[in-house]
Design an enzyme around this catalytic site. Sequence first.
Site, mmCIF file in Angstrom:
data_model
loop_
_atom_site.group_PDB
_atom_site.id
_atom_site.type_symbol
_atom_site.label_atom_id
_atom_site.label_comp_id
_atom_site.label_asym_id
_atom_site.label_seq_id
_atom_site.Cartn_x
_atom_site.Cartn_y
_atom_site.Cartn_z
ATOM 1 N N ILE A 92 0.874 -1.172 0.000
ATOM 2 C CA ILE A 92 0.000 0.000 0.000
ATOM 3 C C ILE A 92 0.912 1.223 0.000
ATOM 4 C CG2 ILE A 92 -0.185 -0.023 2.522
ATOM 5 C CD1 ILE A 92 -3.059 1.069 2.150
ATOM 6 N N SER A 93 0.524 2.234 -0.736
ATOM 7 C CA SER A 93 1.337 3.451 -0.781
ATOM 8 C C SER A 93 1.344 4.117 0.590
ATOM 9 C CB SER A 93 0.775 4.432 -1.811
ATOM 10 O OG SER A 93 0.909 3.915 -3.106
ATOM 11 N N GLN A 94 2.455 4.753 0.905
ATOM 12 C CA GLN A 94 2.547 5.514 2.149
ATOM 13 C C GLN A 94 1.489 6.621 2.128
ATOM 14 O OE1 GLN A 94 6.489 7.032 3.188
ATOM 15 N NE2 GLN A 94 7.322 5.737 1.560
ATOM 16 N N PRO A 95 0.927 6.972 3.277
ATOM 17 C CA PRO A 95 -0.041 8.071 3.313
ATOM 18 C C PRO A 95 0.492 9.348 2.660
ATOM 19 C CG PRO A 95 -0.088 6.894 5.381
ATOM 20 C CD PRO A 95 1.060 6.318 4.578
#
Length: 154
Positions: free
Chosen positions: A4-7
């Site tokens: 998942i992409s970093q926030p």
Amino acid sequence: EQTISQPYTVAFQTELMQIKSGDKVLEIGTGSGYQTAVLCLLGAKVFSIERQKKLFKKTSKFLPKLGYRAKKLIFGDGYKGLVEQAPFKSIIVTAGAPFVPKPLLAQLEIGGRLVIPVGDDVQTMTLFVRKGPKDFEKTEFGEFRFVPLLEDKN
């Protein structure tokens, strides 16, 4: 076997899109639905494509249970975009593309924005703004790392 992409990355890409409530947006790579949820919270009408069947099925059930309702979640090839719903105000690609798919550029409305990480091992976050039928302005925003955008060979 996905990430998942970093926030920060989700926020960075989202900011480049300049979303306004009611904007019609195409997301390439639904994944867990995190970016989809952010776009929905901003009031975008989200059409999202995921190519991994297992992930698509899971996210299609999970997102509505949390109250996030995309206009449409699609199982398919993100390289092709979603021509039947085009044009889009914004298109976001959430995987690293070795090249910019021409169908995505073609599906942007005039003034529309494509945010895409371009490159192989390391990608350059790239923004394309459609200025005319065949005229695009390109801006690069530094290096990021994404899982690869895979193309269906069928």
